[in-house]
Design a protein around this motif. Structure first.
Motif, PDB file in Angstrom:
ATOM      1  N   LEU A 152       3.155   9.394 -10.071  1.00  0.00           N
ATOM      2  CA  LEU A 152       1.872   9.364 -11.421  1.00  0.00           C
ATOM      3  C   LEU A 152       1.001  10.823 -11.408  1.00  0.00           C
ATOM      4  CD1 LEU A 152       1.252   5.974 -11.891  1.00  0.00           C
ATOM      5  CD2 LEU A 152       2.801   7.553 -12.878  1.00  0.00           C
ATOM      6  N   GLN A 153       0.838  11.488 -10.080  1.00  0.00           N
ATOM      7  CA  GLN A 153       0.075  12.733 -10.264  1.00  0.00           C
ATOM      8  C   GLN A 153       0.866  13.700 -10.520  1.00  0.00           C
ATOM      9  OE1 GLN A 153      -1.803  12.974  -6.630  1.00  0.00           O
ATOM     10  NE2 GLN A 153      -3.962  10.835  -7.337  1.00  0.00           N
ATOM     11  N   HIS A 154       2.573  13.850 -10.332  1.00  0.00           N
ATOM     12  CA  HIS A 154       3.218  14.614  -9.596  1.00  0.00           C
ATOM     13  C   HIS A 154       3.048  14.706 -11.627  1.00  0.00           C
ATOM     14  CE1 HIS A 154       3.238  15.675  -5.923  1.00  0.00           C
ATOM     15  NE2 HIS A 154       3.785  14.668  -6.110  1.00  0.00           N
ATOM     16  N   LEU A 155       3.556  13.215 -12.518  1.00  0.00           N
ATOM     17  CA  LEU A 155       4.394  13.387 -13.732  1.00  0.00           C
ATOM     18  C   LEU A 155       3.237  14.204 -14.499  1.00  0.00           C
ATOM     19  CD1 LEU A 155       6.102  12.097 -15.600  1.00  0.00           C
ATOM     20  CD2 LEU A 155       5.443  10.050 -16.047  1.00  0.00           C
ATOM     21  N   GLU A 156       1.619  13.842 -14.589  1.00  0.00           N
ATOM     22  CA  GLU A 156       0.823  14.456 -15.598  1.00  0.00           C
ATOM     23  C   GLU A 156       0.851  15.796 -15.166  1.00  0.00           C
ATOM     24  OE1 GLU A 156      -1.826  14.407 -17.540  1.00  0.00           O
ATOM     25  OE2 GLU A 156      -0.783  12.591 -18.071  1.00  0.00           O
ATOM     26  N   SER A 157       0.593  16.372 -14.117  1.00  0.00           N
ATOM     27  CA  SER A 157       0.755  17.619 -13.483  1.00  0.00           C
ATOM     28  C   SER A 157       2.429  18.333 -14.327  1.00  0.00           C
ATOM     29  CB  SER A 157       1.076  18.742 -12.213  1.00  0.00           C
ATOM     30  OG  SER A 157       0.504  17.608 -11.779  1.00  0.00           O
ATOM     31  N   ALA A 158       3.224  17.546 -14.370  1.00  0.00           N
ATOM     32  CA  ALA A 158       4.166  18.438 -15.233  1.00  0.00           C
ATOM     33  C   ALA A 158       4.139  18.121 -16.802  1.00  0.00           C
ATOM     34  CB  ALA A 158       5.178  17.254 -14.775  1.00  0.00           C
ATOM     35  N   ARG A 159       3.479  17.327 -16.965  1.00  0.00           N
ATOM     36  CA  ARG A 159       3.542  17.337 -18.441  1.00  0.00           C
ATOM     37  C   ARG A 159       1.815  18.232 -18.678  1.00  0.00           C
ATOM     38  NH1 ARG A 159       2.640  10.384 -18.769  1.00  0.00           N
ATOM     39  NH2 ARG A 159       5.250  10.326 -19.163  1.00  0.00           N
ATOM     40  N   GLN A 160       0.915  18.020 -18.186  1.00  0.00           N
ATOM     41  CA  GLN A 160      -0.130  19.438 -18.663  1.00  0.00           C
ATOM     42  C   GLN A 160       0.658  20.733 -18.473  1.00  0.00           C
ATOM     43  OE1 GLN A 160      -3.182  18.327 -18.977  1.00  0.00           O
ATOM     44  NE2 GLN A 160      -3.105  21.278 -19.982  1.00  0.00           N
ATOM     45  N   THR A 198       0.210  -1.207   0.151  1.00  0.00           N
ATOM     46  CA  THR A 198      -0.389  -0.055  -0.667  1.00  0.00           C
ATOM     47  C   THR A 198       0.697   1.447  -0.296  1.00  0.00           C
ATOM     48  OG1 THR A 198      -1.722  -1.068   1.276  1.00  0.00           O
ATOM     49  CG2 THR A 198      -1.805   1.007   1.233  1.00  0.00           C
ATOM     50  N   GLU A 199       2.317   1.502   0.970  1.00  0.00           N
ATOM     51  CA  GLU A 199       3.108   2.651   1.172  1.00  0.00           C
ATOM     52  C   GLU A 199       3.294   2.488  -0.795  1.00  0.00           C
ATOM     53  OE1 GLU A 199       3.410   4.635   3.176  1.00  0.00           O
ATOM     54  OE2 GLU A 199       2.063   3.526   4.250  1.00  0.00           O
ATOM     55  N   HIS A 200       3.376   1.599  -0.944  1.00  0.00           N
ATOM     56  CA  HIS A 200       4.412   1.696  -2.488  1.00  0.00           C
ATOM     57  C   HIS A 200       3.662   2.209  -3.401  1.00  0.00           C
ATOM     58  CE1 HIS A 200       8.244   0.171  -1.183  1.00  0.00           C
ATOM     59  NE2 HIS A 200       7.654  -0.581  -0.987  1.00  0.00           N
ATOM     60  N   GLN A 201       1.323   1.403  -3.707  1.00  0.00           N
ATOM     61  CA  GLN A 201       1.026   2.118  -4.363  1.00  0.00           C
ATOM     62  C   GLN A 201       0.795   3.416  -4.008  1.00  0.00           C
ATOM     63  OE1 GLN A 201      -2.013  -0.936  -3.202  1.00  0.00           O
ATOM     64  NE2 GLN A 201      -1.221  -2.465  -5.908  1.00  0.00           N
ATOM     65  N   LYS A 202       0.611   3.925  -2.877  1.00  0.00           N
ATOM     66  CA  LYS A 202       0.398   5.589  -2.416  1.00  0.00           C
ATOM     67  C   LYS A 202       2.196   6.125  -3.276  1.00  0.00           C
ATOM     68  CE  LYS A 202      -2.143   4.747   1.549  1.00  0.00           C
ATOM     69  NZ  LYS A 202      -2.081   5.399   2.751  1.00  0.00           N
ATOM     70  N   ARG A 203       3.433   5.653  -3.329  1.00  0.00           N
ATOM     71  CA  ARG A 203       4.267   6.924  -3.514  1.00  0.00           C
ATOM     72  C   ARG A 203       3.837   6.615  -5.229  1.00  0.00           C
ATOM     73  NH1 ARG A 203       9.321   4.649  -0.397  1.00  0.00           N
ATOM     74  NH2 ARG A 203      10.002   7.479  -1.190  1.00  0.00           N
TER      75      ARG A 203
END
Length: 156
Positions: free
Chosen positions: A17-25, A7-12
Motif C-alpha cells: 500500500l505504501q508503494h502504491l501510494e508513492s506511485a500514485r503520488q 503479521t507477515e501478511h499485514q506487513k507485506r
C-alpha cells in the motif's frame, strides 16, 4: 505461529500500500508538473552524472570483462574463437549477451549452443540444427555449458 503469519501478511500488505501510494503520488506530480516533476524526485538532475557514470569505478565493466575473457588464452575462449572465427568480437559479445539474458540457466546453455552452432539469429532466436551430427551437438552442448560456467565466474 498464526499471529506471526498474519503479521507477515499485514506487513507485506502495508508495504504494498505504501508503494502504491508513492506511485500514485508520482503519477499526480507528473500530471501536475510535467517533466519538471523530476526535480522533485532527483537531486542534481542537471549535473554531469550521466557523462561521469562509472568514472570512479576501478573494476572493469561488463563488456571489458567479456572482451578480456574472449581475448585470453583460456581453453574455452580459444575454442569459442575458433568456432566463431567468421564473427567479429563485437558480434560474439552481442551473442553472449543475448545468451546471458535468458532467465533460466538451461535456456542460457541452449542459446549458447545454438549461437556456437551458428544457426541462430540472435534477435529472433531461430534454430535450424537439422543437418548436424549428434556428436557435434553433444560437443557444442558441452562447450556451451563450459562457456556459461566461465562467464558466471567472470561476471559474478
Amino acid at each position: 505461529m498464526i499471529n506471526q503469519e498474519i503479521t507477515e501478511h499485514q506487513k507485506r500488505l502495508e508495504q504494498f500500500l505504501q508503494h502504491l501510494e508513492s506511485a500514485r503520488q508520482l503519477e499526480d506530480d507528473i500530471m501536475k508538473y510535467g517533466l519538471e516533476a523530476a526535480d522533485l524526485y532527483f537531486e542534481d538532475i542537471d549535473g554531469d552524472w550521466l557523462e561521469t557514470w562509472g568514472d570512479d569505478d576501478d573494476e572493469p565493466g561488463y563488456i571489458e570483462k567479456l572482451t578480456t575473457f574472449l581475448e585470453s588464452d583460456d581453453v574455452v575462449a580459444v575454442e569459442v574463437r575458433e568456432r566463431l572465427q567468421d564473427k567479429s568480437l563485437d558480434e560474439i559479445i552481442g551473442g553472449l549477451e543475448y545468451c546471458l539474458s535468458q532467465l533460466k540457466e538451461e535456456d542460457r546453455i541452449f542459446a549458447a549452443k545454438d549461437f556456437l552452432f551458428g544457426d541462430v539469429v540472435v534477435s529472433e532466436s531461430c534454430r535450424a540444427s537439422g543437418n548436424s551430427s549428434y556428436i557435434d551437438e553433444v560437443e557444442l552442448l558441452a562447450l556451451a555449458e563450459d562457456l556459461m560456467e566461465r562467464l558466471k565466474e567472470i561476471l559474478g
